[in-house]
Write a protein that holds these residues in place. Structure first.
Motif, PDB file in Angstrom:
ATOM      1  N   TYR A 209       1.153  -1.314  -0.179  1.00 16.63           N
ATOM      2  CA  TYR A 209      -0.181   0.263   0.107  1.00 16.63           C
ATOM      3  C   TYR A 209       0.537   1.370  -0.099  1.00 16.63           C
ATOM      4  O   TYR A 209       0.585   2.396  -0.989  1.00 16.63           O
ATOM      5  CB  TYR A 209      -0.920  -0.173   1.161  1.00 16.63           C
TER       6      TYR A 209
ATOM      7  N   LYS B 227      -0.045   0.502 -10.712  1.00 19.44           N
ATOM      8  CA  LYS B 227      -0.912   0.094  -9.725  1.00 19.44           C
ATOM      9  C   LYS B 227      -1.916  -0.912  -9.675  1.00 19.44           C
ATOM     10  O   LYS B 227      -1.972  -1.444  -9.045  1.00 19.44           O
ATOM     11  CB  LYS B 227      -1.561   1.671  -9.579  1.00 19.44           C
TER      12      LYS B 227
ATOM     13  N   TYR C  44      -2.577  -4.258  -7.808  1.00 22.14           N
ATOM     14  CA  TYR C  44      -4.030  -4.753  -6.601  1.00 22.14           C
ATOM     15  C   TYR C  44      -3.980  -5.990  -7.191  1.00 22.14           C
ATOM     16  O   TYR C  44      -4.312  -6.167  -6.299  1.00 22.14           O
ATOM     17  CB  TYR C  44      -4.360  -3.420  -6.933  1.00 22.14           C
TER      18      TYR C  44
ATOM     19  N   VAL D 209      -5.111  -8.770  -4.670  1.00 21.41           N
ATOM     20  CA  VAL D 209      -6.979  -9.621  -4.599  1.00 21.41           C
ATOM     21  C   VAL D 209      -6.512 -10.955  -4.597  1.00 21.41           C
ATOM     22  O   VAL D 209      -6.768 -11.967  -4.138  1.00 21.41           O
ATOM     23  CB  VAL D 209      -6.920  -9.292  -5.920  1.00 21.41           C
TER      24      VAL D 209
ATOM     25  N   TYR E  99     -10.026  -1.332  -1.357  1.00 18.68           N
ATOM     26  CA  TYR E  99      -9.670  -0.333  -2.614  1.00 18.68           C
ATOM     27  C   TYR E  99      -9.940   1.234  -3.210  1.00 18.68           C
ATOM     28  O   TYR E  99      -9.346   1.977  -3.029  1.00 18.68           O
ATOM     29  CB  TYR E  99      -9.976  -1.008  -3.936  1.00 18.68           C
ATOM     30  N   SER E 100     -11.667   1.654  -3.558  1.00 15.58           N
ATOM     31  CA  SER E 100     -11.807   2.923  -3.623  1.00 15.58           C
ATOM     32  C   SER E 100     -11.665   3.437  -2.284  1.00 15.58           C
ATOM     33  O   SER E 100     -11.439   4.356  -2.605  1.00 15.58           O
ATOM     34  CB  SER E 100     -13.431   2.217  -3.990  1.00 15.58           C
TER      35      SER E 100
ATOM     36  N   TYR F  19     -13.610  -3.048   2.593  1.00 14.32           N
ATOM     37  CA  TYR F  19     -13.012  -3.316   1.700  1.00 14.32           C
ATOM     38  C   TYR F  19     -13.537  -3.451   0.520  1.00 14.32           C
ATOM     39  O   TYR F  19     -15.116  -3.695   0.473  1.00 14.32           O
ATOM     40  CB  TYR F  19     -12.875  -4.914   2.300  1.00 14.32           C
ATOM     41  N   ASP F  20     -13.036  -3.370  -0.896  1.00 16.59           N
ATOM     42  CA  ASP F  20     -13.980  -3.908  -1.951  1.00 16.59           C
ATOM     43  C   ASP F  20     -14.218  -5.331  -2.410  1.00 16.59           C
ATOM     44  O   ASP F  20     -13.434  -6.354  -1.663  1.00 16.59           O
ATOM     45  CB  ASP F  20     -13.629  -3.328  -2.737  1.00 16.59           C
TER      46      ASP F  20
ATOM     47  N   GLN G 212     -13.445  -8.351  -4.344  1.00 17.68           N
ATOM     48  CA  GLN G 212     -12.645  -9.074  -5.093  1.00 17.68           C
ATOM     49  C   GLN G 212     -12.538  -9.052  -6.842  1.00 17.68           C
ATOM     50  O   GLN G 212     -12.019  -8.039  -7.586  1.00 17.68           O
ATOM     51  CB  GLN G 212     -11.592  -9.874  -4.673  1.00 17.68           C
TER      52      GLN G 212
ATOM     53  N   ILE H 159     -12.553  -5.005  -8.382  1.00 13.00           N
ATOM     54  CA  ILE H 159     -11.693  -4.534  -8.569  1.00 13.00           C
ATOM     55  C   ILE H 159     -11.034  -5.197  -9.829  1.00 13.00           C
ATOM     56  O   ILE H 159     -10.420  -3.978 -10.049  1.00 13.00           O
ATOM     57  CB  ILE H 159     -10.649  -5.137  -7.329  1.00 13.00           C
TER      58      ILE H 159
END
Length: 489
Positions: free
Chosen positions: A97, A136, A140, A144, A152-153, A166-167, A169, A172
């Protein structure tokens, strides 16, 4: 080039960004940190951070290469027995991150520029943003594929969103695919990217476009069992301008100067360790195929002069009792300070196209791309002559099972990606692949078979507990045997 931003500062920044425990302006006003950081420096920092962590001692080395069953441990055999260290998991998460934040900072800085200003090269700005976006997405998508749902968002929003949700997967992945498609479309290969600091491609925008398309191929094939319509669309659109030779390979270019050297060099040469040997199952696979890559991957056992592997899963005392001279150790070339860390290569691209061709998604025959993948791997490792490669291919002709096995062999040193394909292709169910699957009575964590994911870091459980709990519930449990969305058994 050495890191411009020190690791301690980067970790502080990401702690702030993820947890919101401190206002970002406090860091921006730190008198020990420049008020403005060059986008070139930010790119270098992000690329170095991702490379050193992805290929780190407790990451690709201890986790990826052991869970993929390329390496056993000469002693201290916790990882081959699925006994992982929580602190290293925390570090992996935080530092990924951190690097993603640096890449987002590049885009933020560029977004503040006036593209109508005649002194600003708008095409160069677009190229820089495209590179940052592709990097990126690579970061990411790896997160995942390791964990499942992740922030993510709402990630990296500091005090604005102190506890990011948490978004999903799959959502994403869909977002990453769109972002990379747009980034590739924005690249102007005739214009510059970064003035300096690109330690992957040295600013070559044509290669960044190929890497972006190849990353789309990887994400497309990975979702092929759950969304074949999207997978076909993504792969068919990216196939014609993907990595097309080993000269196009995307790799972290480690150097001979600390701290940006190959982590294996640090472990073996600087720290004097000798922790890993070939597994018996992988050596036996290579020997059964008369695969010439065995001599590039490993050294013959000192005692016999033969390639001999160590049994996978031995307890520490059992492994330590076996003299290192009796089993094959790592080939010394892997320990060179500047041995590169691969992100994506020609062999992988070829094997993806072989699978896509078998589905009718791209022109060309599966055999053509399969043969190309084997040749690309052997040529990269300088393992065989053209005639030897042709003979090897003739002895191991295209089939679905052989494609899975050859892709696995070619992924050597890319443990994370090998593990992903073991899961997606159910390689443990192909007897010829020779993978070890522990019996339930022998397992060391509460799972059946090879782990399906890495559990979330302990820091997330304590610092972002409510969102962690929701994420764990959404994926079916924060367990090692919880399937990711693309892993359909």
């Amino acid at each position: 080039m050495k890191y411009i931003i020190k690791t301690s500062l980067l970790l502080t920044m990401i702690f702030v960004m993820v947890t919101g425990c401190e206002d970002l302006t406090d860091i921006n006003e730190d008198p020990n940190r420049p008020a403005e950081v060059s986008v070139d420096y930010l790119l270098t920092a992000a690329q170095r951070q991702l490379g050193l962590r992805y290929y780190g001692v407790f990451d690709n080395i201890a986790f990826g290469m052991t869970i993929a069953q390329y390496w056993a441990q000469n002693e201290y055999s916790d990882e081959v027995r699925y006994q992982y260290r929580p602190a290293t998991n925390n570090t992996f998460w935080l530092q990924f991150y951190t690097a993603i934040n640096d890449l987002e900072e590049i885009i933020r800085i560029n977004d503040e520029l006036d593209l109508e200003d005649p002194t600003v090269n708008a095409a160069q700005v677009n190229n820089q943003n495209a590179i940052a976006t592709i990097m990126k997405a690579w970061a990411y998508h790896n997160m995942v594929d390791i964990y499942g749902n992740i922030p993510y968002s709402e990630a990296l929003r500091g005090s604005e969103i102190p506890n990011p949700a948490y978004d999903d997967q799959e959502e994403i992945y869909n977002s990453l695919i769109t972002n990379v498609q747009n980034a590739v479309a924005d690249i102007d290969e005739d214009e510059p990217g970064f003035a300096g600091g690109d330690v992957v491609y040295g600013g070559d925008m044509s290669k960044w476009a190929k890497f972006g398309n190849s990353l789309l191929l990887r994400m497309g094939i990975r979702i092929s069992d759950v969304n074949s319509t999207l997978a076909q669309d993504v792969i068919s659109g990216a196939a014609d301008n993907a990595i097309s030779s080993n000269a196009d390979n995307a790799a972290f270019q480690f150097i001979t100067e600390q701290p940006s050297v190959n982590p294996l060099y640090v472990s073996y040469i600087v720290d004097g360790r000798q922790d890993y040997a070939a597994t018996a199952n992988f050596i036996n696979l290579l020997n059964s195929l008369n695969d010439p890559r065995v001599a590039e991957y490993f050294s013959p056992a000192d005692e016999s002069g033969e390639f001999v592997g160590l049994t996978y899963g031995l307890e520490s005392a059992e492994a330590a009792a076996i003299p290192r001279s009796e089993v094959s150790q790592l080939n010394p070339q892997l320990l060179e300070p500047d041995f590169e860390g691969m992100m994506m290569d020609y062999a992988e691209t070829s094997f993806i196209l072989a699978e896509a061709a078998s589905k009718g998604w791209v022109s060309g025959s599966p055999e053509q791309f399969y043969n190309q993948g084997i040749a690309a791997s052997m040529e990269y490792w300088e393992a065989a002559s053209s005639a030897q490669i042709s003979n090897y291919i003739a002895s191991n002709p295209y089939s679905e099972d052989n494609l899975a096995i050859q892709k696995y062999i070619a992924f050597y040193m890319q443990g994370w990606q090998a593990w992903a394909e073991i899961r997606r292709l159910d390689l443990e169910n192909i007897p010829e692949a020779n993978l070890v699957v522990y019996e339930p009575s022998e397992n060391f964590i509460d799972i059946q078979g090879i782990p399906k994911r890495r559990i979330y870091p302990l820091d997330e459980q304590s610092l972002n507990s409510s969102n962690y709990a929701e994420a764990a519930n959404d994926i079916g449990g924060d367990e090692y045997d919880t399937n990711l969305f693309w892993d359909v058994d």
